[in-house]
Structure formats: structure tokens, C-alpha cells
Write a protein that holds these residues in place. Structure first.
Motif, PDB file in Angstrom:
ATOM      1  N   PHE A 283      14.959 -37.782 -30.393  1.00 25.28           N
ATOM      2  CA  PHE A 283      13.748 -37.978 -30.408  1.00 25.28           C
ATOM      3  C   PHE A 283      13.202 -37.838 -29.114  1.00 25.28           C
ATOM      4  O   PHE A 283      13.916 -38.238 -27.948  1.00 25.28           O
ATOM      5  N   ARG A 284      12.036 -37.097 -28.865  1.00 33.09           N
ATOM      6  CA  ARG A 284      11.472 -37.160 -27.376  1.00 33.09           C
ATOM      7  C   ARG A 284      10.685 -38.527 -27.188  1.00 33.09           C
ATOM      8  O   ARG A 284      10.147 -39.079 -28.222  1.00 33.09           O
ATOM      9  N   ALA A 285      10.590 -38.370 -25.784  1.00 34.84           N
ATOM     10  CA  ALA A 285       9.958 -39.767 -25.227  1.00 34.84           C
ATOM     11  C   ALA A 285       8.577 -39.596 -25.753  1.00 34.84           C
ATOM     12  O   ALA A 285       7.635 -40.800 -26.110  1.00 34.84           O
ATOM     13  N   GLU A 286       7.785 -38.311 -25.682  1.00 38.46           N
ATOM     14  CA  GLU A 286       6.617 -38.379 -26.202  1.00 38.46           C
ATOM     15  C   GLU A 286       6.112 -38.341 -27.755  1.00 38.46           C
ATOM     16  O   GLU A 286       5.172 -38.446 -28.091  1.00 38.46           O
ATOM     17  N   ALA A 287       7.098 -38.497 -28.526  1.00 37.15           N
ATOM     18  CA  ALA A 287       7.098 -38.614 -29.950  1.00 37.15           C
ATOM     19  C   ALA A 287       6.732 -40.058 -30.367  1.00 37.15           C
ATOM     20  O   ALA A 287       6.376 -40.277 -31.411  1.00 37.15           O
ATOM     21  N   VAL A 288       6.977 -40.781 -29.617  1.00 35.20           N
ATOM     22  CA  VAL A 288       7.285 -42.393 -29.775  1.00 35.20           C
ATOM     23  C   VAL A 288       5.814 -42.846 -29.641  1.00 35.20           C
ATOM     24  O   VAL A 288       5.241 -42.569 -28.978  1.00 35.20           O
ATOM     25  N   GLN A 289       5.527 -43.720 -30.737  1.00 39.09           N
ATOM     26  CA  GLN A 289       4.237 -44.681 -30.588  1.00 39.09           C
ATOM     27  C   GLN A 289       4.561 -45.938 -29.965  1.00 39.09           C
ATOM     28  O   GLN A 289       5.502 -46.709 -30.692  1.00 39.09           O
ATOM     29  N   LEU A 290       4.117 -45.942 -29.019  1.00 40.62           N
ATOM     30  CA  LEU A 290       4.777 -47.547 -28.240  1.00 40.62           C
ATOM     31  C   LEU A 290       3.575 -48.359 -28.214  1.00 40.62           C
ATOM     32  O   LEU A 290       2.401 -48.110 -27.735  1.00 40.62           O
ATOM     33  N   GLN A 291       3.806 -49.784 -28.807  1.00 42.76           N
ATOM     34  CA  GLN A 291       2.979 -50.883 -28.881  1.00 42.76           C
ATOM     35  C   GLN A 291       3.545 -52.216 -28.431  1.00 42.76           C
ATOM     36  O   GLN A 291       5.015 -52.366 -28.661  1.00 42.76           O
ATOM     37  N   ALA A 292       2.624 -53.009 -28.168  1.00 43.17           N
ATOM     38  CA  ALA A 292       3.317 -54.613 -27.870  1.00 43.17           C
ATOM     39  C   ALA A 292       3.859 -54.869 -29.339  1.00 43.17           C
ATOM     40  O   ALA A 292       3.332 -54.453 -30.375  1.00 43.17           O
ATOM     41  N   HIS A 293       4.990 -55.640 -29.368  1.00 42.27           N
ATOM     42  CA  HIS A 293       5.558 -56.263 -30.479  1.00 42.27           C
ATOM     43  C   HIS A 293       4.674 -56.524 -31.577  1.00 42.27           C
ATOM     44  O   HIS A 293       4.773 -56.323 -32.811  1.00 42.27           O
ATOM     45  N   ASP A 294       3.652 -57.345 -31.252  1.00 34.22           N
ATOM     46  CA  ASP A 294       2.785 -58.152 -32.223  1.00 34.22           C
ATOM     47  C   ASP A 294       1.566 -57.495 -32.615  1.00 34.22           C
ATOM     48  O   ASP A 294       0.669 -57.827 -33.600  1.00 34.22           O
ATOM     49  N   THR A 341       7.734 -56.756 -21.226  1.00 31.60           N
ATOM     50  CA  THR A 341       7.063 -56.899 -22.840  1.00 31.60           C
ATOM     51  C   THR A 341       7.954 -56.483 -24.068  1.00 31.60           C
ATOM     52  O   THR A 341       8.692 -55.415 -24.079  1.00 31.60           O
ATOM     53  N   ALA A 342       7.662 -57.484 -24.994  1.00 26.10           N
ATOM     54  CA  ALA A 342       8.641 -56.945 -26.244  1.00 26.10           C
ATOM     55  C   ALA A 342       7.397 -56.062 -26.992  1.00 26.10           C
ATOM     56  O   ALA A 342       6.525 -56.116 -27.104  1.00 26.10           O
ATOM     57  N   VAL A 343       8.434 -55.006 -27.283  1.00 20.92           N
ATOM     58  CA  VAL A 343       7.685 -53.562 -27.861  1.00 20.92           C
ATOM     59  C   VAL A 343       8.077 -53.281 -29.255  1.00 20.92           C
ATOM     60  O   VAL A 343       9.312 -53.733 -29.643  1.00 20.92           O
ATOM     61  N   ARG A 344       7.202 -52.734 -29.774  1.00 17.26           N
ATOM     62  CA  ARG A 344       7.714 -51.914 -31.030  1.00 17.26           C
ATOM     63  C   ARG A 344       7.380 -50.308 -30.746  1.00 17.26           C
ATOM     64  O   ARG A 344       6.450 -50.063 -30.246  1.00 17.26           O
ATOM     65  N   LEU A 345       8.518 -49.574 -31.022  1.00 15.68           N
ATOM     66  CA  LEU A 345       8.506 -48.070 -31.097  1.00 15.68           C
ATOM     67  C   LEU A 345       8.456 -47.607 -32.348  1.00 15.68           C
ATOM     68  O   LEU A 345       9.514 -47.809 -33.107  1.00 15.68           O
ATOM     69  N   THR A 346       7.653 -46.503 -32.718  1.00 18.81           N
ATOM     70  CA  THR A 346       7.381 -46.100 -33.850  1.00 18.81           C
ATOM     71  C   THR A 346       7.721 -44.595 -34.053  1.00 18.81           C
ATOM     72  O   THR A 346       7.064 -43.948 -33.009  1.00 18.81           O
ATOM     73  N   ILE A 347       8.607 -43.897 -34.493  1.00 23.42           N
ATOM     74  CA  ILE A 347       8.903 -42.667 -34.521  1.00 23.42           C
ATOM     75  C   ILE A 347       8.543 -41.823 -35.917  1.00 23.42           C
ATOM     76  O   ILE A 347       9.000 -42.136 -36.582  1.00 23.42           O
ATOM     77  N   PRO A 348       7.462 -41.302 -35.918  1.00 16.71           N
ATOM     78  CA  PRO A 348       6.991 -40.568 -37.193  1.00 16.71           C
ATOM     79  C   PRO A 348       8.308 -39.580 -37.803  1.00 16.71           C
ATOM     80  O   PRO A 348       8.959 -39.113 -36.950  1.00 16.71           O
ATOM     81  N   ALA A 349       8.651 -39.598 -39.139  1.00 16.53           N
ATOM     82  CA  ALA A 349       9.509 -39.118 -39.635  1.00 16.53           C
ATOM     83  C   ALA A 349       9.701 -37.533 -39.216  1.00 16.53           C
ATOM     84  O   ALA A 349      10.908 -37.018 -38.879  1.00 16.53           O
TER      85      ALA A 349
END
Ligand SMILES: Nc1ncnc2c1ncn2[C@@H]1O[C@H](COP(=O)(O)OP(=O)(O)OP(=O)(O)O)[C@@H](O)[C@H]1O
Length: 389
Positions: A283-294, A341-349
Motif C-alpha cells: 500500500f501507498r503512504a498516501e492510502a493510509v488513514q493515520l489517527q491517534a490510537h484512541d 505517539t501510539a497510532v492506528r493506521l487504517t488502509i481502505p480495502a
């Protein structure tokens, strides 16, 4: 293979001494089509272009133009013109003499040459510069003279060997658009060698990605970018983030089992011939949704947990270097998140490219672009991936 092929390359093999470079390569190009040969250094792009032009002799296979076999014809009898990276202009000749050089070799009368040179100068915005020597021109102007010399002989096929690589970045963008606009206006068939994926996508109707002397994928820029046929193509087209996953095919989906740093996910197969087992995800770096873990999840997809290690500003977006367990990945976001920072990365299908992990003994797929419109499921390399997993 396309029946309306204008330039048809069939089972072409080319080598230099004991070094085999192209192996049974097939490629069909339609009249008026602009095709970019894209690949890393040494993959055989220039060799293919030079074989089309007639400067290297294939050990096997055939090249035909409009149904005429040109495989054994000398370069000057193929109806093609080649523009080199180095321009290859005669330094002692004026711009006009350089542009008219091919016409003089053909024995055209002087008045006809002058008329044609005038037309070409006007076409390329070189009017008024005909008396100058190449040394008194800018890089962009020199490249236009080289293009003018190629076009003056009215070739059926224009071959471009990295013609923009000696130009600085700003001029390169300008000349890129000039060449594409001119090619479309003249309706000329063009084959362009480059290792710059953005250049290939911006200029070409069809991009042919080459890997070690074979065609890894041929398709429109959009197909190659959004539906890469192999992990190699995905990585070459910028999906450099890689994860090793495990999946199980269930009907029209592949179910990704949860791991220590990611949750379970359902990804639509969408025509892909994937088999259950080990997967390479790209996946590409720009495809990722990056958020704080919580933070509440902003989108559906494969969710990864990690820590930010470093962040830098790219202009327009912040690039985060994130560690997912032992795996480093890049993720872009409009706002920066601080290191640690603890993060969540979501990659859309739809932005997650999945491939079965090939076994080390996997045989190479045939070098073949004869299925440019085939679905992912029927592409030879897809079938191979499914077969060996
Ligand atoms: N004249 C030659 N003699 C021997 N080997 C050659 C010759 N020309 C090219 N090769 C080899 O053939 C392979 C393909 O070279 P080619 O120039 O076609 O690659 P390329 O994809 O165009 O690379 P680049 O982007 O660096 O120009 C390389 O391994 C190269 O070293």
C-alpha cells in the motif's frame, strides 16, 4: 494479441554475447498510440527500443510494422526515427542543418529541405533559431531540435530514449507536455523509454512495466496504478509499504486473520485470483488513514497499530515513519503526530494490494502483453500466483 496492431513484436529474444536481455517478449502497439516502456535501470528498456529501431539484431522473434516484417531491415528502412537522451546533434552544424540532416541523406532538393525545415521550426517553436549552433541553445531547445530532426523525415513511428533526462525538472515538465501534445496532433505512433513513473503516466496511453527483460504488466496508467498485477509492479508504482499477512478465501472475499498488530479484515476479491495462504500486502503512504490510537475509527479496512518514529513535512502532507511491530511503514497525514505517539493506521480495502507470496521455485511467467484488457483473474502472472500458492 491486438489484431489492429500497427507495431507488432512477436517472441523477441535479444542478448549481448552470453548475456540474455529479452526473452520471447511480445508487445502490440496500435497506430497513433503512445506507449511508455517503464522499468528500473538494466531491465532491458533501451535494448527493446534499439531492437525496434534496428540497432541491435534479435536472436529470435519478429518485428512488424503495418503487417510488414522489418526484423532484418536496416534502421533507415523501417520508417522510424529515434531521439536520444544525449540529443546527438552535430555541434558544427546549424539548427536548420541538423533538422534537415535526414532529408539531405534522402537526397531531397535543397528547396524542399528548406521548406520542411521551416515547417518543423515553426511546429517546435524554433523559428528564428535556424542559424544558431547547438552550443548556443538551452537544453530544452536542443532537445526540440533533436525532436525536429526526427520528425522532419516524417516517420511512422517515433522512438524516444529517455529524451528528457538531461533537462532540469521544470523544463522537463514543459517539454513532456510539448511532446505529448505534438504526438497527439500529428497522430504519430510513439514508444518512449523512461524510468520515471510519473513521466510515463503523464505522457502515455499505455504503460508497459518491464522487469528483468520481461513485461510485468501493460495497461493504461490508471490500471497500472490502481490494479497492479504483481507485488513488483505495485512497489514500482509507489506502493512501497509491505506487510506479510495470512488470508482465507471465502466466497467473493478474502478474510485476513487478525495478528498481533492488526485486526481481522474482509477484503473483496474484486476479480483477483487470490488463493488462501500467505499474502504480501502492498500500500501507498498516501492510502493510509493515520489517527491517534484512541480516536474513533474514521474508515473501514485493515487496521494496524504502531508507534510514530519520525515525521517530516513533504509539502501538503506530513510523512510519518511508523513501526508496526518489527515492520517500518510510511503513512501520510494532513496533520503531524509526534514521535512516540501510539497510532492506528487504517488502509481502505480498495487501496490494499494483495498478492499470494510466491514460492522461491516459482517459474517465471511468459513475457507477454497480449492480454492488455484481460481481467486480473486471467492475466498469466495472476494465474501463476494462484497456482503456486
Ligand atoms: N552493448 C552491450 N553489451 C553488453 N551488455 C549490454 C549492452 N547494452 C546493454 N547491456 C546489458 O543489457 C541489460 C539491459 O540493458 P538496457 O540498456 O536495455 O537497460 P535499460 O532498462 O534501458 O537500463 P537504463 O535505464 O539504465 O538505460 C543490462 O544488464 C546491460 O548491462
Amino acid at each position: 494479441m491486438n489484431d489492429d496492431a500497427f507495431l507488432r513484436i512477436t517472441d523477441l529474444s535479444v542478448g549481448y554475447g552470453a548475456t540474455r536481455v529479452l526473452e520471447r517478449l511480445r508487445l502490440s502497439i496500435a497506430r497513433g498510440e503512445f506507449v511508455a516502456l517503464l522499468g528500473a535501470s538494466g531491465c532491458g528498456k533501451t535494448t527493446l527500443l534499439r531492437a525496434i529501431a534496428g540497432f541491435v539484431t534479435p536472436s529470435a522473434g519478429a518485428i512488424a510494422v503495418a503487417g510488414r516484417d522489418v526484423t532484418r531491415l536496416p534502421p533507415d528502412r523501417r520508417g522510424m526515427a529515434l531521439v536520444f537522451q544525449s540529443y546527438a546533434l552535430w555541434p558544427h552544424m546549424s539548427v536548420a542543418k541538423n533538422i534537415g540532416y535526414g532529408l539531405k541523406l534522402k537526397g531531397l532538393p535543397r528547396a524542399a529541405i528548406e521548406r520542411r525545415v521551416g515547417e518543423i521550426e515553426a511546429l517546435l517553436g524554433l523559428s528564428g533559431l535556424g542559424g544558431r549552433k547547438p552550443g548556443a541553445l538551452s537544453g530544452g531547445q536542443r532537445q526540440r531540435v533533436a525532436l525536429g530532426r526526427a520528425l522532419a523525415v516524417d516517420p511512422q513511428i517515433l522512438l524516444l530514449d529517455e529524451p528528457l533526462s538531461n533537462l532540469d525538472a521544470r523544463i522537463r515538465l514543459k517539454v513532456r507536455h510539448e511532446i505529448r501534445a505534438l504526438q497527439q496532433r500529428l497522430g504519430i505512433t510513439a514508444v518512449h523509454v523512461t524510468h520515471d513513473r510519473e513521466e510515463a503516466m503523464a505522457m502515455a496511453d499505455r504503460v508497459v512495466v518491464m522487469e528483468a527483460g520481461r513485461i510485468a504488466q501493460a495497461g493504461t496508467p490508471e490500471e497500472i496504478y490502481n490494479r497492479p498485477a504483481s507485488a513488483f509492479v505495485a512497489a514500482f508504482m509507489g506502493a512501497e509499504n509491505m506487510l506479510a499477512l495470512n488470508g482465507t478465501v471465502r466466497g467473493e472475499h478474502i478474510h485476513i486473520a487478525a495478528g498481533p498488530h492488526y485486526g481481522a479484515a474482509e477484503v473483496p476479491l474484486d476479480g483477483r485470483a487470490l488463493a488462501s495462504g500467505a499474502l504480501e500486502a502492498r500500500f501507498r503512504a498516501e492510502a493510509v488513514q493515520l489517527q491517534a490510537h484512541d480516536a474513533p475509527p474514521a474508515t473501514e479496512g485493515l487496521a494496524l497499530s504502531g508507534h510514530v518514529e519520525a515525521v517530516s513535512y513533504l509539502g501538503g502532507a506530513w510523512r510519518h515513519s511508523v513501526r508496526i511491530g518489527q515492520t517500518p511503514v510510511f503513512a501520510d497525514a494532513e496533520h503531524s503526530l509526534a514521535p512516540r505517539t501510539a497510532v492506528r493506521l487504517t488502509i481502505p480495502a480498495e487501496k490494499l494490494f494483495l498478492f499470494n507470496t510466491p514460492s522461491p521455485s516459482g517459474a517465471a511467467a511468459p513475457a507477454d502483453d497480449t492480454h492488455p484488457t484481460a481481467t486480473r483473474a486471467t492475466r498469466p502472472d495472476r494465474v501463476r500466483e494462484a497456482a503456486i500458492s
